[in-house]
Structure formats: C-alpha cells, structure tokens
Design a protein around this motif. Structure first.
Motif, PDB file in Angstrom:
ATOM      1  N   ALA A  19      -8.048   0.485  -4.229  1.00  0.00           N
ATOM      2  CA  ALA A  19      -6.873   0.187  -5.055  1.00  0.00           C
ATOM      3  C   ALA A  19      -6.128  -1.027  -4.512  1.00  0.00           C
ATOM      4  O   ALA A  19      -5.745  -1.929  -5.262  1.00  0.00           O
ATOM      5  CB  ALA A  19      -5.953   1.404  -5.104  1.00  0.00           C
ATOM      6  N   GLY A  20      -5.965  -1.048  -3.204  1.00  0.00           N
ATOM      7  CA  GLY A  20      -5.272  -2.182  -2.597  1.00  0.00           C
ATOM      8  C   GLY A  20      -5.999  -3.488  -2.840  1.00  0.00           C
ATOM      9  O   GLY A  20      -5.380  -4.518  -3.111  1.00  0.00           O
ATOM     10  N   ALA A  21      -7.305  -3.439  -2.764  1.00  0.00           N
ATOM     11  CA  ALA A  21      -8.096  -4.647  -2.951  1.00  0.00           C
ATOM     12  C   ALA A  21      -7.984  -5.156  -4.390  1.00  0.00           C
ATOM     13  O   ALA A  21      -7.788  -6.349  -4.634  1.00  0.00           O
ATOM     14  CB  ALA A  21      -9.558  -4.373  -2.595  1.00  0.00           C
ATOM     15  N   PHE A  22      -8.092  -4.255  -5.344  1.00  0.00           N
ATOM     16  CA  PHE A  22      -7.949  -4.673  -6.744  1.00  0.00           C
ATOM     17  C   PHE A  22      -6.548  -5.209  -7.007  1.00  0.00           C
ATOM     18  O   PHE A  22      -6.362  -6.182  -7.730  1.00  0.00           O
ATOM     19  CB  PHE A  22      -8.250  -3.514  -7.701  1.00  0.00           C
ATOM     20  N   LEU A  97      10.358  -2.117  -4.863  1.00  0.00           N
ATOM     21  CA  LEU A  97       9.699  -2.300  -6.154  1.00  0.00           C
ATOM     22  C   LEU A  97       8.192  -2.399  -5.989  1.00  0.00           C
ATOM     23  O   LEU A  97       7.686  -3.175  -5.213  1.00  0.00           O
ATOM     24  CB  LEU A  97      10.238  -3.570  -6.806  1.00  0.00           C
ATOM     25  N   GLY A  98       7.494  -1.587  -6.741  1.00  0.00           N
ATOM     26  CA  GLY A  98       6.041  -1.716  -6.816  1.00  0.00           C
ATOM     27  C   GLY A  98       5.341  -1.655  -5.488  1.00  0.00           C
ATOM     28  O   GLY A  98       4.473  -2.458  -5.190  1.00  0.00           O
ATOM     29  N   GLU A  99       5.727  -0.684  -4.695  1.00  0.00           N
ATOM     30  CA  GLU A  99       5.127  -0.585  -3.370  1.00  0.00           C
ATOM     31  C   GLU A  99       3.620  -0.399  -3.413  1.00  0.00           C
ATOM     32  O   GLU A  99       2.900  -0.843  -2.527  1.00  0.00           O
ATOM     33  CB  GLU A  99       5.745   0.590  -2.611  1.00  0.00           C
ATOM     34  N   TYR A 100       3.155   0.250  -4.432  1.00  0.00           N
ATOM     35  CA  TYR A 100       1.728   0.553  -4.479  1.00  0.00           C
ATOM     36  C   TYR A 100       0.931  -0.454  -5.295  1.00  0.00           C
ATOM     37  O   TYR A 100      -0.251  -0.285  -5.524  1.00  0.00           O
ATOM     38  CB  TYR A 100       1.508   1.962  -5.014  1.00  0.00           C
ATOM     39  N   GLY A 101       1.576  -1.494  -5.750  1.00  0.00           N
ATOM     40  CA  GLY A 101       0.840  -2.504  -6.489  1.00  0.00           C
ATOM     41  C   GLY A 101       0.443  -2.060  -7.880  1.00  0.00           C
ATOM     42  O   GLY A 101      -0.483  -2.601  -8.470  1.00  0.00           O
ATOM     43  N   LEU A 102       1.159  -1.066  -8.401  1.00  0.00           N
ATOM     44  CA  LEU A 102       0.849  -0.580  -9.746  1.00  0.00           C
ATOM     45  C   LEU A 102       0.799  -1.718 -10.758  1.00  0.00           C
ATOM     46  O   LEU A 102      -0.180  -1.891 -11.478  1.00  0.00           O
ATOM     47  CB  LEU A 102       1.902   0.452 -10.168  1.00  0.00           C
ATOM     48  N   HIS A 103       1.851  -2.515 -10.764  1.00  0.00           N
ATOM     49  CA  HIS A 103       1.912  -3.554 -11.791  1.00  0.00           C
ATOM     50  C   HIS A 103       0.807  -4.582 -11.625  1.00  0.00           C
ATOM     51  O   HIS A 103       0.281  -5.100 -12.593  1.00  0.00           O
ATOM     52  CB  HIS A 103       3.266  -4.250 -11.740  1.00  0.00           C
ATOM     53  N   ARG A 104       0.409  -4.838 -10.393  1.00  0.00           N
ATOM     54  CA  ARG A 104      -0.634  -5.836 -10.160  1.00  0.00           C
ATOM     55  C   ARG A 104      -1.973  -5.392 -10.731  1.00  0.00           C
ATOM     56  O   ARG A 104      -2.711  -6.157 -11.335  1.00  0.00           O
ATOM     57  CB  ARG A 104      -0.768  -6.083  -8.656  1.00  0.00           C
ATOM     58  N   ILE A 105      -2.256  -4.132 -10.520  1.00  0.00           N
ATOM     59  CA  ILE A 105      -3.501  -3.594 -11.074  1.00  0.00           C
ATOM     60  C   ILE A 105      -3.431  -3.594 -12.593  1.00  0.00           C
ATOM     61  O   ILE A 105      -4.399  -3.901 -13.283  1.00  0.00           O
ATOM     62  CB  ILE A 105      -3.758  -2.176 -10.531  1.00  0.00           C
TER      63      ILE A 105
END
Lengths: 216, 216
Positions: A19-22, A97-105
DNA sequence: ACATTGTGGAAGTGCTTGCTTACATTACAA
DNA sequence: TTGTAATGTAAGCAAGCACTTCCACAATGT
C-alpha cells in the motif's frame, strides 16, 4: 503432507508495504521488481500471493481504506470531553491529514478508471467513505448542532475539502495553517450551516508542545 | 532558401487533440503511437514539435487551463442580469462541469509529481486557478454579499467542491442533481458564509429545454 | 534547372516491464 | 528415511514503450 503454506502470513506482512509503495509511486510507476525489492523477496513470491498487479493494487486500496477507518474509529471511541465525535474527527484530520496515503492511492486509481475492477473498487471506497462521514455528521447534528445543508450534500462537500487540502499539501501550494483553516473553518461551516464566531480554531490537545509530528 | 516550416501551425492544430488524449487516458497509458495516430501523423512529426512526451503533457496542461479560463472569461463578459459574476460562474459550473477535462489532466499529473517540471506546472496551474476564483469571490463580496470565511480559504474550499463533484461524476457515484447541490448550495454557503433560504437552486437559463447536452 | 530545407511514413533500436519457468533447498507427514 | 509440497533465487520471455533513423518526395530561393 508437505510443507505448510505461509502465504496468508506473507500477505498480511506485505500489505502495508504494498500500500505504501502504491501510494508513493502510483500505479504505473511502481514496477513489480521495485515492489518485490521493497518486500524483500523475489517477484514470483508476490505473484504467488496475488494473481497480477491489478490484484495487488486492489488489495492495497482496500487495506488503506480500512486502516484509515480504523484510525477514525479509534479516535471516536476516545472519551470525548464534551465535544461531538464529528468535531473531534474534523479537528484531527485538520492536523493529521492523510496519514495512510488514502488520497494518493485514490488518485493513482483515478487514472485507471477504465479497468472495471479498479473502477468498482473506487466506487465502493467512495461510497463507504461518504457513508462514514454522513453518519458522523448526522450524529453531530442530532446532538444539538444546527445544520443547514442537507446531510448528503454536506458529507460530499467535506470530502471535497479534505481532497483539496491533500492536493495542496502534496504540491506544497497550501501551508499547514491554511489547510487547517480549510478543514476546520470551512468544514464546520459546511457541517453546521453557519459561522461560529466564538471559536476560531480547532481545539488543541492539552499541551501545545505536541507540534513536532513525524513528517516523512 | 528551403521549404518554410509549418511546425507552429501543427502545434496549434494538434494541441486540442493532445490535451483531449491525455485527459482521456492519463499520462502513462497514452502512448506516443496512439497520440500520433489521433493526430493523424507519424510519431516523428510529434517529436519534431516537442522534444519529448513530458513536453507534450506540459503543453496540454497549459492549453487545457487556458481553454477553461477562456470559457469563464467569456461567461463573465456576458451581460449579467443583476446577478454577480461569481454566482453566474458558480451556476455555470454547477451544470457544465469540467468540459475541457481540466481535472482529468490534473489527476494524471498528480501521479507524476516526482518530475519537477510537471510538479512546477501543476503548482502554477493551481495558483492561477486559485487566484482566479479568489478574484471572482472578492468581487462578489464587494458587490454586497456578506462573506464569512476568509477569501483565501473560501477559494480553496470552492476548488475542493468542484473536485469532488468531478470525481463523483467520473465514477458515477454522484448524480447530476447532487452535483448541482454540492456546487451551488455548498458553494454559496462557503462563499457567503450563510444559508440563503429564499433561493433554492441555481438560476436556469430562460428555457429549461436546454437539458439534453452532449455527454460523450 | 538546381541546391536547400522541411515533410511524412515505415521500420528499427534499445530498454523496461509484467509475468513465468527452472531449480536447488527446506519443512513437514508418514 | 522418504515422499510431498512450499520456498527463495535467478534467469528468461514476449510484449510494449519512448524515441530515432532512413528515405523518397515536396516546397521554396536563386
């Protein structure tokens, strides 16, 4: 007979890395070789867990949403000293904000909307996200807040505020205090339908010393 | 001496096609072969106009923003029968959203933020977009509207509303009337700082028959 | 006419990439 | 031990890609 499979363990172990990589590289730019390297294994190992790259992305999408939701749930479960759960959520997001990178994915996925599986997964994700926000919003209103906009619309609007804030942060176009204002001031306005003159900022945690957060 | 170059003409001729192609397919999925085919020429022709694919994308980014801005400017120049230019813009966007695929190209670019040129172009685009919205908003407020949020914040918030609306339309998660509500109701709330009970929908053009618009 | 410069099409080049195969090794059950 | 099935490594493959080269031809100036 034979050796017991550890694929399920590995799937769980790799998911956050995937997930982090994507989130970091987007769909096209993340190659299977790079992904395997980050997981510390050969590519074929990944292909034993998931049938193809699409499946890896879908798994990452689901995981990252669940991770975000888990954070929010945890936050809501905390003792709310007077404040409504909704406002606590808003003020939390205004800062972390968006600690898990939700929006990026999600953005990565939005460039792949021609694939029906990815498209469906994104629809589902947005539906759940919207339902979550709406639920909190309704609870907040029942608890005594006024509420001007219809809840459905307000929930989408709040998601929109989070989105610009994320994009703005990503590009370096919107600074931290401005982002806070967007989420907190505009967020409350949308949620409650009016400006609240008395409170002019999200409530801080007790000590203002907790400023220096991990920013990678 | 020699044959006169027609590259500049071609550049102008191809730009809308290039922009449309990037908007439709995103950066990675649009191959140079496909792009050349859409322009009706060989790939080498494109590479005589632009040095590489990045340059083509940047040119498309710029063009699509200018095209959008031109539409808005034209709209603002129209005789505003009483209504503020800002509200006309809002109501227009509430119905014809993202005609030029601006948001789609932006999303494609957001997955390429590691490239400094693309990153810089996106920052610039957002800065101009924000400045434009803010300018209209200020003019609207001077014209007598109340205004609760600080203009900077409000302008970002409105961009956020447009973004969710676009994403929602793209995914088929938000229907036309809901999008209208997001842009018009929430948009006015953000712009003016209060709910206006009397007007409950964007002003339609004279005849409501103009509903059937081109939807590709 | 002739030299010069731009034009478009097709084939080519070297690299990347998603995905697979082969294989020697390891952990279990009998 | 022995048979079986999962494991990690490394190499391989076919397709796709951005970008280039080649070349016959078409406009121009002199």
């Amino acid at each position: 007979m034979g050796r017991p499979s550890t694929l399920e363990d590995k799937r769980r172990e790799f998911l956050p890395i995937v997930a982090g990589a994507f989130a970091e590289l987007g769909y096209r730019r993340l190659t299977s070789a790079e992904l395997a390297a980050r997981c510390g294994v050969g590519e074929n190992v990944l292909y034993r867990i998931w049938p193809d790259k699409h499946a890896m992305f879908l798994a990452a999408l689901e995981w990252v949403y669940l991770a975000s939701e888990r954070t929010w749930e945890r936050l809501l479960a905390e003792p709310g000293n007077g404040e409504s759960a909704f406002l606590r959520l808003l003020s939390h997001e205004a800062r972390h904000l968006g600690e898990y990178g939700l929006h990026r994915i999600v953005f990565a996925g939005l460039s792949e909307t021609d694939d029906p599986r990815i498209r469906a997964a994104l629809q589902d994700l947005y539906a759940k996200f919207h339902a979550f926000v709406r639920r909190q919003l309704s609870a907040h209103r029942v608890a005594g807040a006024p509420g001007g906009l219809d809840a459905e619309t307000a929930a989408w609007a709040i998601i929109g505020l989070g989105t610009v804030a994320n994009v703005g942060r990503e590009l370096g176009s919107i600074g931290a205090s401005r982002r806070e204002s967007i989420l907190w001031d505009a967020g409350r306005l949308v949620a409650e339908g009016r400006i609240d003159a008395e409170a002019d900022g999200p409530p801080r945690k007790k000590r203002a010393s907790a400023e220096k957060k991990r920013r990678k």
